[in-house]
Each structure stands twice: as structure tokens, then as C-alpha cells.
Design a protein around this motif. Structure first.
Motif, mmCIF file in Angstrom:
data_model
loop_
_atom_site.group_PDB
_atom_site.id
_atom_site.type_symbol
_atom_site.label_atom_id
_atom_site.label_comp_id
_atom_site.label_asym_id
_atom_site.label_seq_id
_atom_site.Cartn_x
_atom_site.Cartn_y
_atom_site.Cartn_z
ATOM 1 N N GLU A 1 18.992 5.172 -2.026
ATOM 2 C CA GLU A 1 18.616 6.157 -1.014
ATOM 3 C C GLU A 1 17.373 5.690 -0.271
ATOM 4 O OE1 GLU A 1 16.718 10.403 -1.476
ATOM 5 O OE2 GLU A 1 18.899 10.606 -1.687
ATOM 6 N N HIS A 2 17.470 5.695 1.047
ATOM 7 C CA HIS A 2 16.354 5.288 1.906
ATOM 8 C C HIS A 2 15.812 6.530 2.606
ATOM 9 C CE1 HIS A 2 13.988 3.414 5.051
ATOM 10 N NE2 HIS A 2 14.262 2.209 4.599
ATOM 11 N N PRO A 3 14.547 6.870 2.429
ATOM 12 C CA PRO A 3 14.004 8.088 3.042
ATOM 13 C C PRO A 3 13.868 7.952 4.554
ATOM 14 C CG PRO A 3 12.235 6.821 2.087
ATOM 15 C CD PRO A 3 13.510 6.109 1.701
ATOM 16 N N VAL A 4 13.744 9.079 5.222
ATOM 17 C CA VAL A 4 13.514 9.091 6.663
ATOM 18 C C VAL A 4 12.008 9.210 6.901
ATOM 19 C CG1 VAL A 4 13.987 10.250 8.847
ATOM 20 C CG2 VAL A 4 15.749 10.185 7.055
ATOM 21 N N PRO A 5 11.365 8.191 7.451
ATOM 22 C CA PRO A 5 9.920 8.262 7.681
ATOM 23 C C PRO A 5 9.593 9.174 8.852
ATOM 24 C CG PRO A 5 10.797 6.228 8.570
ATOM 25 C CD PRO A 5 11.939 6.903 7.862
ATOM 26 N N PRO A 6 8.333 9.548 8.995
ATOM 27 C CA PRO A 6 7.917 10.357 10.150
ATOM 28 C C PRO A 6 8.170 9.603 11.456
ATOM 29 C CG PRO A 6 6.200 10.286 8.471
ATOM 30 C CD PRO A 6 7.215 9.268 8.080
ATOM 31 N N PRO A 7 8.313 10.331 12.564
ATOM 32 C CA PRO A 7 8.539 9.674 13.862
ATOM 33 C C PRO A 7 7.423 8.677 14.180
ATOM 34 C CG PRO A 7 8.928 12.029 14.041
ATOM 35 C CD PRO A 7 8.331 11.800 12.680
ATOM 36 N N ILE B 1 15.330 -4.538 -3.415
ATOM 37 C CA ILE B 1 15.176 -3.134 -3.062
ATOM 38 C C ILE B 1 13.783 -2.976 -2.464
ATOM 39 C CG2 ILE B 1 14.296 -2.454 -5.343
ATOM 40 C CD1 ILE B 1 15.800 0.211 -5.004
ATOM 41 N N ASP B 2 13.611 -2.005 -1.574
ATOM 42 C CA ASP B 2 12.307 -1.795 -0.940
ATOM 43 C C ASP B 2 11.474 -0.781 -1.705
ATOM 44 O OD1 ASP B 2 12.909 -3.640 0.979
ATOM 45 O OD2 ASP B 2 13.391 -2.179 2.544
ATOM 46 N N ASP B 3 10.174 -0.786 -1.428
ATOM 47 C CA ASP B 3 9.244 0.057 -2.184
ATOM 48 C C ASP B 3 9.241 1.516 -1.743
ATOM 49 O OD1 ASP B 3 8.033 -0.249 0.259
ATOM 50 O OD2 ASP B 3 6.057 -0.765 -0.520
ATOM 51 N N ASP B 4 10.098 1.877 -0.793
ATOM 52 C CA ASP B 4 10.216 3.285 -0.406
ATOM 53 C C ASP B 4 11.624 3.822 -0.671
ATOM 54 O OD1 ASP B 4 11.472 1.785 1.532
ATOM 55 O OD2 ASP B 4 10.689 2.908 3.235
ATOM 56 N N CYS B 5 12.388 3.084 -1.481
ATOM 57 C CA CYS B 5 13.770 3.469 -1.770
ATOM 58 C C CYS B 5 13.927 3.918 -3.222
ATOM 59 C CB CYS B 5 14.724 2.306 -1.495
ATOM 60 S SG CYS B 5 14.800 1.849 0.246
ATOM 61 N N HIS C 1 0.813 -1.224 0.000
ATOM 62 C CA HIS C 1 0.000 0.000 0.000
ATOM 63 C C HIS C 1 0.845 1.272 0.000
ATOM 64 C CE1 HIS C 1 -3.565 -2.483 0.751
ATOM 65 N NE2 HIS C 1 -2.843 -3.113 1.667
ATOM 66 N N ARG C 2 1.828 1.331 -0.867
ATOM 67 C CA ARG C 2 2.700 2.511 -0.951
ATOM 68 C C ARG C 2 2.785 2.981 -2.408
ATOM 69 N NH1 ARG C 2 7.950 0.890 2.767
ATOM 70 N NH2 ARG C 2 7.200 1.691 4.769
ATOM 71 N N GLU C 3 1.697 3.439 -2.929
ATOM 72 C CA GLU C 3 1.634 3.790 -4.344
ATOM 73 C C GLU C 3 2.654 4.867 -4.722
ATOM 74 O OE1 GLU C 3 -1.653 5.281 -7.686
ATOM 75 O OE2 GLU C 3 -2.193 5.129 -5.571
ATOM 76 N N LYS C 4 2.706 5.934 -3.945
ATOM 77 C CA LYS C 4 3.574 7.056 -4.290
ATOM 78 C C LYS C 4 5.048 6.661 -4.261
ATOM 79 C CE LYS C 4 4.554 11.874 -3.068
ATOM 80 N NZ LYS C 4 4.207 12.996 -2.142
ATOM 81 N N THR C 5 5.477 6.036 -3.191
ATOM 82 C CA THR C 5 6.896 5.681 -3.090
ATOM 83 C C THR C 5 7.263 4.557 -4.054
ATOM 84 O OG1 THR C 5 6.460 4.154 -1.250
ATOM 85 C CG2 THR C 5 7.019 6.431 -0.687
ATOM 86 N N LEU C 6 6.327 3.646 -4.308
ATOM 87 C CA LEU C 6 6.599 2.578 -5.266
ATOM 88 C C LEU C 6 6.874 3.149 -6.650
ATOM 89 C CD1 LEU C 6 6.736 -0.388 -6.121
ATOM 90 C CD2 LEU C 6 4.251 -0.342 -6.418
ATOM 91 N N HIS C 7 6.101 4.148 -7.053
ATOM 92 C CA HIS C 7 6.326 4.771 -8.361
ATOM 93 C C HIS C 7 7.681 5.477 -8.407
ATOM 94 C CE1 HIS C 7 2.716 4.072 -10.760
ATOM 95 N NE2 HIS C 7 2.030 4.117 -9.628
ATOM 96 N N ALA C 8 8.090 6.046 -7.281
ATOM 97 C CA ALA C 8 9.413 6.684 -7.234
ATOM 98 C C ALA C 8 10.516 5.634 -7.402
ATOM 99 C CB ALA C 8 9.591 7.430 -5.916
ATOM 100 N N THR C 9 10.312 4.467 -6.797
ATOM 101 C CA THR C 9 11.278 3.371 -6.953
ATOM 102 C C THR C 9 11.347 2.927 -8.407
ATOM 103 O OG1 THR C 9 10.777 2.602 -4.711
ATOM 104 C CG2 THR C 9 11.919 1.069 -6.161
ATOM 105 N N LEU C 10 10.193 2.730 -9.015
ATOM 106 C CA LEU C 10 10.151 2.285 -10.408
ATOM 107 C C LEU C 10 10.732 3.341 -11.349
ATOM 108 C CD1 LEU C 10 6.627 0.599 -10.453
ATOM 109 C CD2 LEU C 10 8.853 -0.541 -10.527
ATOM 110 N N ASP C 11 10.483 4.606 -11.066
ATOM 111 C CA ASP C 11 11.052 5.676 -11.894
ATOM 112 C C ASP C 11 12.576 5.670 -11.824
ATOM 113 O OD1 ASP C 11 8.572 6.498 -12.738
ATOM 114 O OD2 ASP C 11 8.397 8.144 -11.294
ATOM 115 N N SER C 12 13.124 5.350 -10.642
ATOM 116 C CA SER C 12 14.582 5.281 -10.523
ATOM 117 C C SER C 12 15.142 4.110 -11.323
ATOM 118 C CB SER C 12 14.992 5.176 -9.047
ATOM 119 O OG SER C 12 14.693 3.905 -8.499
#
Length: 326
Positions: A199-205, A92-96, A11-22
Motif C-alpha cells: 500500500e502506497h499512501p497519498v501524500p499532501p498536494p 519497498i519504499d519507506d512510506d509504504c 528523514h521519514r521516521e514515522k512512515t519508516l516504522h510503519a514499513t518495518l512494522d508491516s
């Protein structure tokens, strides 16, 4: 084809697309790799992924019967590996986001590596936020070599299969360490390649992670049982000095309450416990940006997590017939 890139997603549509774009921007020619996405059941975000929009072969394995209902990244990665067509598996993960030379640099390592090389550990980059948070501080461990994080790992498929893939007893915690150690236990080598960057993003606390990490301590005895020497070499401690200090204060409170009740003594020890929690929270948050509610919740969690860690460690020992005491 050299690589099968495996991406478990939940359920990570936005970050998954960023991964695929990379992956679209990889300098390695598209025919040299395929991409397999393994979503959770009923993951509607996957409907926006159109394989025809990508230059590489892309498969979405959405018709897999998942007994873990999307909660086991290990199952998803194993599913991807079972359907992979290339001799090397790239995780690779879906938020990277992968560096544009991620795969081509791995190709260079493979070209010069010995036959004994069964894996490549890439470098995980953590972007520094304007205001450093406790979460950012904790993520720094991902950037160190020897962590074998599956957000940036490569394995030879034949050795992966020989090891049995990811152990499903570890759904999404320690599964990466266990697999890497299974490779090393077989006398194979894993090369650290700092030029293979992700690159691995920093998630919210997310303060509740302190609680979930304490619960997962149950898994450590199993890891120790499978890889005793490698575990000892890490000098890991499930129970740190602050855990023992908290437990000692708790025992003192119980002793005063049950054996020799004294209202003043109880109040003093209870106040000491609260102050200890506050001081430890302040120590952990030093140099970090945080909100008052976050600090308050951390103080509460630090008061109870030593007991949870202690209980879960010995629960794991009982289940695995081991004795990992700290």
C-alpha cells in the motif's frame, strides 16, 4: 534465506516504522528474509530503529560514504544490493506498508516461475481518500502493471548485477523503468503478481512537483537512447497537445510584441493565454478536491512548464545526441 528487503530512507521516521512494522507481520518465516535500511547522511530518524526489536535480521547501513548526500535513491538501492546476502532483492519504499503475505506470495511465484524469470512486479494499492485530490489522481499510475515501480519490485540478484543495478544517471526518476527495461532487453521476463501487494499512501498536494517533473524531461532522451524499441512501444509523449498549444500562444505573443506590436492584439492574446491556463487547470482538477491557492499555483505552473519541458527535452537530446521531438 530467500529475500533481502531493501529500504532507502530519507528523514521519514514515522512512515519508516510503519514499513518495518508491516514486515514484522509477514507470514513468511523471519529466517527467510533480511532487511537492509540505507538512510541519508545525518538522518537522525534512524536512531530510533533498534534491530533487536525485530524478528528478522535487520541492518542499517549508515556508515556508507554517499557522494549524493542522500538525494539519489538509486545509489541507496545499489548500496543495499551490494550488501545483500539473499538471491532475491525485494524493494519497498519507506512510506509504504506491505501486505502480511507480500513475501510469501512472492515465494510462491518464484517456486513456479521458469528459469527465465528475473523479476516480479507486485501490485501497488493506493488507498482512496474521502476527498480525491490531484495527487491521488496522479498516483493511480502506480497501480497499473508494467510500471515496474520500485516501491514493490523483486529482482534476482545475479541478473540485477548483470544489468549493473540502477543507473545513477537516474537518481530517483525513471530509474525503475530503466532497470526493468534492461532486464527485458536481455530476453528475461518480469512476472506481474497482483497478490504481492503493497500500500502506497497519498501524500499532501505538492504543486511544485509539476515544475520538477518538467525539469526531469531532460532524462527522457537518455532512456530512449538506451531502450529505443521499448520506449517506442510505450507511445510516451514528453510534449502533449496542450504543450504545443501553449507554446503556439506564447510565440504569438512574442511575435506581436517584437515584430508587429499592437496593444489590443497583445492584450487579447495574453487574456487567451490566461484563460487557456485556467481551463486546463479546471480540466486537470475535475472531480478533485482542491483549495483556491492550489488551483492558482497550478494555473501559474501550467503557463510556464511547457517552455521548461520543451527546453529540457532538447537539452537532453543535445547531451545524448538523440532526436526525441515529442
Amino acid at each position: 534465506m530467500l529475500f533481502s528487503v531493501i529500504i532507502p530512507t530519507h528523514h521519514r521516521e514515522k512512515t519508516l516504522h510503519a514499513t518495518l512494522d508491516s514486515l514484522k507481520k509477514q507470514s513468511l518465516p523471519a529466517p527467510q528474509f533480511e532487511v537492509l535500511i540505507i538512510p541519508s547522511p545525518n538522518d537522525a530518524s534512524i536512531h530510533s530503529v533498534k534491530p533487536e526489536n525485530y524478528p528478522f535480521a535487520l541492518r542499517v547501513l549508515s556508515d556508507i560514504q554517499d557522494p549524493y548526500l542522500g538525494k539519489s535513491a538509486s545509489f541507496k538501492r545499489n548500496t543495499g544490493a551490494q550488501n545483500a546476502q539473499a538471491p532475491w532483492l525485494a524493494f519497498i519504499d519507506d512510506d509504504c506498508v506491505a501486505d502480511s503475505h507480500w513475501l510469501s506470495e512472492a515465494q510462491k511465484v518464484i517456486a513456479t516461475a521458469t528459469q527465465n524469470c528475473a523479476g516480479i512486479e507486485g501490485a501497488t494499492m493506493i488507498p482512496e481518500p474521502q476527498q480525491k485530490t490531484y495527487t491521488y489522481k496522479g498516483l493511480q499510475r502506480l497501480s497499473r502493471a508494467g510500471g515496474y515501480q520500485t516501491c514493490n519490485m523483486f529482482y534476482r540478484k545475479d541478473i540485477f548485477n548483470e544489468c549493473g543495478g540502477f543507473d545513477l544517471f537516474f537518481p530517483f526518476y525513471l530509474e525503475d523503468t530503466d532497470l526493468a527495461w534492461s532486464v527485458l532487453d536481455r530476453g528475461r521476463s518480469i512476472v506481474f503478481a497482483p497478490q504481492c501487494r503493497v500500500e502506497h499512501p497519498v501524500p499532501p498536494p505538492e504543486v511544485k512537483r509539476l515544475l520538477s517533473n518538467a525539469v526531469r524531461t531532460r532524462l527522457l532522451p537518455y532512456l530512449y537512447k538506451k531502450h529505443p524499441q521499448l520506449y517506442k512501444n510505450q507511445h510516451w509523449k514528453a510534449l502533449h497537445r496542450f504543450h504545443w498549444l501553449f507554446l503556439a500562444v506564447h510565440f504569438l505573443l512574442l511575435w506581436i510584441l517584437i515584430v508587429n506590436f499592437n496593444a489590443l492584439g497583445f492584450a487579447i492574446v495574453l487574456t487567451s493565454l490566461v484563460l487557456l491556463s485556467v481551463l486546463y487547470t479546471a480540466y486537470q482538477l475535475r472531480g478533485c478536491s482542491f483549495s483556491a491557492p492550489e488551483a492558482l499555483r497550478m494555473t501559474g505552473y501550467f503557463t510556464i512548464t511547457p517552455w521548461i519541458t520543451f527546453f529540457q527535452l532538447h537539452r537532453g537530446n543535445w547531451e545524448q545526441k538523440t532526436f526525441l521531438w515529442k
